[in-house]
Design a protein around this motif. Structure first.
Motif, PDB file in Angstrom:
ATOM      1  N   GLU A 114       0.830  -1.208   0.000  1.00 15.24           N
ATOM      2  CA  GLU A 114       0.000   0.000   0.000  1.00 15.24           C
ATOM      3  C   GLU A 114       0.862   1.255   0.000  1.00 15.24           C
ATOM      4  O   GLU A 114       0.370   2.355   0.259  1.00 15.24           O
ATOM      5  N   GLN A 116       3.588   4.323  -1.310  1.00 15.04           N
ATOM      6  CA  GLN A 116       3.657   5.240  -2.447  1.00 15.04           C
ATOM      7  C   GLN A 116       4.479   4.640  -3.576  1.00 15.04           C
ATOM      8  O   GLN A 116       4.193   4.876  -4.757  1.00 15.04           O
ATOM      9  N   ASN A 119       2.195   2.573  -5.540  1.00 14.16           N
ATOM     10  CA  ASN A 119       1.225   3.432  -6.217  1.00 14.16           C
ATOM     11  C   ASN A 119       1.784   3.993  -7.513  1.00 14.16           C
ATOM     12  O   ASN A 119       1.045   4.269  -8.461  1.00 14.16           O
ATOM     13  N   ASN A 120       3.110   4.157  -7.563  1.00 19.43           N
ATOM     14  CA  ASN A 120       3.758   4.738  -8.738  1.00 19.43           C
ATOM     15  C   ASN A 120       4.088   3.703  -9.813  1.00 19.43           C
ATOM     16  O   ASN A 120       4.592   4.070 -10.881  1.00 19.43           O
ATOM     17  N   ASN A 126       3.818  -4.280 -10.369  1.00 18.68           N
ATOM     18  CA  ASN A 126       3.440  -4.714  -9.020  1.00 18.68           C
ATOM     19  C   ASN A 126       3.207  -6.221  -8.971  1.00 18.68           C
ATOM     20  O   ASN A 126       3.604  -6.892  -8.012  1.00 18.68           O
ATOM     21  N   THR A 148      -3.782  -5.662   0.662  1.00 16.43           N
ATOM     22  CA  THR A 148      -3.892  -4.356   0.011  1.00 16.43           C
ATOM     23  C   THR A 148      -5.307  -3.834   0.197  1.00 16.43           C
ATOM     24  O   THR A 148      -6.170  -4.498   0.784  1.00 16.43           O
ATOM     25  N   TRP A 152      -7.302  -0.905  -4.593  1.00 14.80           N
ATOM     26  CA  TRP A 152      -6.096  -1.310  -5.327  1.00 14.80           C
ATOM     27  C   TRP A 152      -6.219  -2.721  -5.884  1.00 14.80           C
ATOM     28  O   TRP A 152      -5.557  -3.043  -6.868  1.00 14.80           O
ATOM     29  N   LYS A 156      -4.416  -1.844  -9.066  1.00 12.59           N
ATOM     30  CA  LYS A 156      -2.971  -1.642  -8.938  1.00 12.59           C
ATOM     31  C   LYS A 156      -2.204  -2.961  -8.988  1.00 12.59           C
ATOM     32  O   LYS A 156      -1.001  -2.977  -9.233  1.00 12.59           O
ATOM     33  N   THR A 263      -6.502   9.571   2.599  1.00 11.00           N
ATOM     34  CA  THR A 263      -6.590  10.422   1.418  1.00 11.00           C
ATOM     35  C   THR A 263      -7.825  11.319   1.444  1.00 11.00           C
ATOM     36  O   THR A 263      -7.932  12.239   0.639  1.00 11.00           O
ATOM     37  N   ASN A 270      -8.639   5.594   1.469  1.00 14.43           N
ATOM     38  CA  ASN A 270      -7.403   4.821   1.545  1.00 14.43           C
ATOM     39  C   ASN A 270      -6.444   5.419   2.564  1.00 14.43           C
ATOM     40  O   ASN A 270      -6.376   6.647   2.729  1.00 14.43           O
TER      41      ASN A 270
END
Length: 370
Positions: A114, A116, A119-120, A126, A148, A152, A156, A263, A270
């Motif tokens: 989870e 950053q 996330n990128n 992933n 997760t 996501w 993700k 967020t 999240n």
């Protein structure tokens, strides 16, 4: 596995598993026994490590005390990897840390994805990195899984059916049975236990994966308490005012307990990170919404939101207006250099500023050093 608990309380999400870390502080055997007998907890998943530098100092005691209470014990590693090689390195670090802390062979050691960094990355990257971590962790005798968020999962990264531990927090929990085809559904991050301080992450188990791959033999001694406590945990009685508005509030808070920075101003938003007890947070606005008092923290990229307490007790989680000593980051500074100059270790320095040692710092930033 779930037959007993479904019979007790078919309309309430169950507290089958609790996950703990250094953010919860020292957890005694008595606390785990209470969780088992009064709340129906049968498994505990313990934070083992993070990245390739952090080992949770409470992992060994959480494992030992959870076992002494008769619970199934598992572990998790908070991932920061961006490449396959980094994923393998983190798995090796986590596996060695788990062995040293006493996590039994055959337990689950999940990768918590989870960050950053994840996330990128693309979904394909992933997936590749998660597969590399899980393959490597099995070399230590542990069973692998992915934790997760619901937003996501399969966006993700790929989470197949009959795998995965998914976090998603509905506003009204009662009657929900989300992610029933996955191993576990984490449905709250603020559950309360009678003799333990602060809020806890709790999950409903939908398979036997986190109970050693077998039907659970852990049984509560007070089924009536389990039923009542599950209903209480599922209850949502707050009705927000339609006129709730953000108001200006420039304050500095120090956390009394670990709190998730999110967020958005909702428990379903999240989590950006978990801020440990003792962290300081500077805010610019506040609102009472969704049963909590929320504040907004300006960050380098956008904003973070955290609850200072339930609306009825608005400062339960924090202390306000604390005086601090600040240091302004200069060119060439690092977490290590600043920590050394101020008599701190870099993990403490980072955490009390609501960051991790992997967060990039920039000239001109102000950091709390006292």
């Amino acid at each position: 596995m779930a037959t007993l608990f479904l019979g007790l309380n078919a309309n309430a999400a169950r507290m089958d598993m609790v996950d703990v870390s250094n953010n919860n502080g020292y957890m005694s055997t008595a606390e785990y026994v209470s969780m088992r007998n009064e709340f129906g907890v049968k498994a505990v998943t313990v934070k083992i490590s993070e990245g390739t530098a952090f080992k949770d100092g409470y992992a060994a005691s959480n494992i030992a005390n959870g076992q002494a209470a008769g619970l199934y014990v598992n572990g998790y590693h908070f991932a920061h990897y961006k490449t396959k090689a980094q994923a393998i390195a983190e798995a090796d670090f986590a596996g060695q840390a788990a062995k040293a802390a006493g996590l039994p062979v055959g337990a689950v050691l999940a990768t918590d994805v989870e960050s950053q960094e994840a996330n990128n990355q693309s979904k394909a990257t992933n997936d590749r990195n998660n597969a590399a971590f899980m393959k490597e962790i099995q070399k230590f005798g542990y069973r692998a899984d992915i934790y997760t968020s619901g937003s996501w999962a399969n966006n993700k990264m790929t989470i197949k059916g009959k795998t995965g531990w998914i976090a998603a927090y509905p506003y009204v929990v009662s009657g929900k049975n989300w992610y029933s085809t996955n191993h576990a559904w984490q449905w709250s991050s603020t559950a309360k236990f009678r003799i333990s301080y602060g809020g806890f992450d709790v999950s409903q188990l939908n398979s036997n994966y986190y109970t050693a791959g077998q039907k659970s033999t852990v049984k509560p001694t007070n089924k009536d308490a389990v039923k009542a406590n599950n209903r209480k945990a599922n209850k949502n009685t707050y009705h927000p005012a339609a006129s709730a508005k953000w108001v200006k509030e420039t304050k500095t808070y120090t956390l009394k307990t670990a709190v998730k920075l999110r967020t958005g101003a909702a428990t379903s938003s999240n989590a950006i990170t978990i801020l440990p007890a003792g962290s300081t947070v500077k805010t610019d606005q506040a609102i009472i919404k969704g049963g909590y008092r929320w504040v907004r923290q300006p960050r380098f990229y956008g904003y973070g939101y955290l609850a200072t307490g339930p609306a009825s007790n608005t400062l339960e989680y924090v202390k306000s207006d604390v005086t601090h000593t600040y240091y302004t980051v200069k060119s060439g500074d690092s977490w290590w250099a600043i920590a050394q100059r101020n008599g701190l270790n870099m993990t403490t320095l980072a955490s009390q500023n609501g960051k991790s040692i992997y967060t990039t710092i920039y000239p001109g930033q102000r950091l709390v050093v006292r």
